[in-house]
Design a protein around this motif. Structure first.
Motif, PDB file in Angstrom:
ATOM      1  N   LEU A 234       9.332 -27.167   5.414  1.00  0.00           N
ATOM      2  CA  LEU A 234       8.918 -28.495   5.467  1.00  0.00           C
ATOM      3  C   LEU A 234       9.111 -29.460   4.299  1.00  0.00           C
ATOM      4  O   LEU A 234       9.569 -30.472   4.464  1.00  0.00           O
ATOM      5  N   TRP A 235       9.055 -28.813   3.061  1.00  0.00           N
ATOM      6  CA  TRP A 235       9.329 -29.435   1.707  1.00  0.00           C
ATOM      7  C   TRP A 235      10.739 -29.992   1.767  1.00  0.00           C
ATOM      8  O   TRP A 235      11.217 -31.194   1.674  1.00  0.00           O
ATOM      9  N   GLU A 236      11.497 -29.163   2.241  1.00  0.00           N
ATOM     10  CA  GLU A 236      13.257 -29.360   2.301  1.00  0.00           C
ATOM     11  C   GLU A 236      13.675 -30.392   3.328  1.00  0.00           C
ATOM     12  O   GLU A 236      14.460 -31.529   3.015  1.00  0.00           O
ATOM     13  N   GLN A 237      12.991 -30.241   4.539  1.00  0.00           N
ATOM     14  CA  GLN A 237      13.136 -31.363   5.587  1.00  0.00           C
ATOM     15  C   GLN A 237      12.611 -32.584   5.124  1.00  0.00           C
ATOM     16  O   GLN A 237      13.335 -33.615   5.204  1.00  0.00           O
ATOM     17  N   GLY A 238      11.417 -33.010   4.257  1.00  0.00           N
ATOM     18  CA  GLY A 238      10.809 -33.869   3.972  1.00  0.00           C
ATOM     19  C   GLY A 238      11.860 -34.577   2.930  1.00  0.00           C
ATOM     20  O   GLY A 238      12.054 -35.818   2.861  1.00  0.00           O
ATOM     21  N   LYS A 239      12.164 -33.760   1.981  1.00  0.00           N
ATOM     22  CA  LYS A 239      13.253 -34.257   0.793  1.00  0.00           C
ATOM     23  C   LYS A 239      14.252 -34.797   1.507  1.00  0.00           C
ATOM     24  O   LYS A 239      14.703 -35.551   0.911  1.00  0.00           O
TER      25      LYS A 239
ATOM     26  N   GLY B 260      14.239 -38.074   2.734  1.00  0.00           N
ATOM     27  CA  GLY B 260      14.300 -39.321   1.703  1.00  0.00           C
ATOM     28  C   GLY B 260      13.425 -40.513   2.253  1.00  0.00           C
ATOM     29  O   GLY B 260      12.365 -40.209   2.936  1.00  0.00           O
ATOM     30  N   LYS B 261      13.814 -41.586   2.121  1.00  0.00           N
ATOM     31  CA  LYS B 261      12.766 -42.763   2.426  1.00  0.00           C
ATOM     32  C   LYS B 261      13.526 -43.529   3.611  1.00  0.00           C
ATOM     33  O   LYS B 261      12.849 -44.483   3.939  1.00  0.00           O
ATOM     34  N   GLN B 262      14.399 -42.703   4.170  1.00  0.00           N
ATOM     35  CA  GLN B 262      14.758 -43.465   5.605  1.00  0.00           C
ATOM     36  C   GLN B 262      13.926 -43.640   6.502  1.00  0.00           C
ATOM     37  O   GLN B 262      12.864 -42.713   6.769  1.00  0.00           O
ATOM     38  N   GLU B 263      14.199 -44.278   7.395  1.00  0.00           N
ATOM     39  CA  GLU B 263      12.913 -44.687   8.499  1.00  0.00           C
ATOM     40  C   GLU B 263      13.356 -43.596   9.617  1.00  0.00           C
ATOM     41  O   GLU B 263      14.513 -43.406  10.169  1.00  0.00           O
ATOM     42  N   VAL B 264      12.381 -43.084  10.136  1.00  0.00           N
ATOM     43  CA  VAL B 264      12.494 -41.976  11.093  1.00  0.00           C
ATOM     44  C   VAL B 264      11.556 -42.161  12.267  1.00  0.00           C
ATOM     45  O   VAL B 264      10.449 -42.704  11.954  1.00  0.00           O
ATOM     46  N   ARG B 265      12.024 -41.839  13.651  1.00  0.00           N
ATOM     47  CA  ARG B 265      11.296 -42.151  14.623  1.00  0.00           C
ATOM     48  C   ARG B 265      10.342 -41.002  15.210  1.00  0.00           C
ATOM     49  O   ARG B 265       9.271 -41.256  15.680  1.00  0.00           O
ATOM     50  N   LYS B 266      10.637 -40.033  15.028  1.00  0.00           N
ATOM     51  CA  LYS B 266      10.214 -38.811  15.531  1.00  0.00           C
ATOM     52  C   LYS B 266       8.816 -38.446  14.734  1.00  0.00           C
ATOM     53  O   LYS B 266       8.928 -38.146  13.639  1.00  0.00           O
ATOM     54  N   PRO B 267       7.749 -38.247  15.453  1.00  0.00           N
ATOM     55  CA  PRO B 267       6.619 -37.813  14.922  1.00  0.00           C
ATOM     56  C   PRO B 267       6.442 -36.831  13.631  1.00  0.00           C
ATOM     57  O   PRO B 267       5.834 -36.653  12.702  1.00  0.00           O
ATOM     58  N   ALA B 268       7.214 -35.696  14.295  1.00  0.00           N
ATOM     59  CA  ALA B 268       7.332 -34.530  13.398  1.00  0.00           C
ATOM     60  C   ALA B 268       8.051 -34.964  12.141  1.00  0.00           C
ATOM     61  O   ALA B 268       7.534 -34.299  11.197  1.00  0.00           O
TER      62      ALA B 268
ATOM     63  N   GLU C 204       6.005 -36.665   9.842  1.00  0.00           N
ATOM     64  CA  GLU C 204       5.003 -35.789   9.333  1.00  0.00           C
ATOM     65  C   GLU C 204       5.622 -35.087   7.974  1.00  0.00           C
ATOM     66  O   GLU C 204       5.025 -35.067   6.993  1.00  0.00           O
ATOM     67  N   ALA C 205       6.887 -34.692   8.228  1.00  0.00           N
ATOM     68  CA  ALA C 205       7.448 -33.909   7.094  1.00  0.00           C
ATOM     69  C   ALA C 205       7.619 -34.825   5.783  1.00  0.00           C
ATOM     70  O   ALA C 205       7.554 -34.486   4.758  1.00  0.00           O
ATOM     71  N   GLN C 206       8.211 -35.907   6.466  1.00  0.00           N
ATOM     72  CA  GLN C 206       8.350 -37.075   5.093  1.00  0.00           C
ATOM     73  C   GLN C 206       7.114 -37.289   4.490  1.00  0.00           C
ATOM     74  O   GLN C 206       7.134 -37.299   3.180  1.00  0.00           O
TER      75      GLN C 206
END
Length: 135
Positions: A51-56, A59-67, A70-72
């Protein structure tokens, strides 16, 4: 009880970028009472690192999927907690091990060490500690 009479602070091999996992006497005592072993910690930390790596990587890009959102968000919270020396909480969705730990970051900002504050099986009742004079 004075766990330091039975347990020493222990440093064990980590997972991924986490090189060491530190277990203080109180943590080890509570893990023994709760039936949590070092491998359970490693499995949960491996999931946390994913999850850390996924969130990293998001970055700060806009994402739509809730999961992904959440990781971000979690990555941002965990990174801030690590920088400030505050504990991180994580429930491994696969094993249901709940961890509270302090993260030390390396020079590149990657997790290098995890000092476990507590670990237990989410949803199970906490065992009563043995009475005085018990083994």
């Amino acid at each position: 009880p004075d766990e330091r009479k039975v347990y020493d602070t222990l440093a064990v091999a980590g997972v991924g970028s986490i090189q060491r996992v530190i277990l203080v006497p109180h943590t080890q005592h509570r893990m023994d009472l709760r039936g949590v072993v070092v491998n359970d910690l490693r499995l949960a930390l491996r999931e946390w690192l994913k999850l850390w790596e996924q969130g990293k990587s998001l970055g700060k890009q806009e994402v739509r999927k809730p999961a992904l959102r959440e990781a971000q968000a979690l990555y941002g919270q965990w990174q801030e907690a690590a920088k400030r020396g505050l504990p991180v909480e994580f429930l491994d969705p696969k094993t249901h091990v709940f961890l509270v730990f302090l993260v030390s970051l390396g020079s590149g900002g990657e997790p290098r060490e995890a000092k476990i504050v507590t670990a237990y099986w989410k949803g199970l009742q906490d065992p009563r500690p043995p009475g005085s004079g018990a083994c």
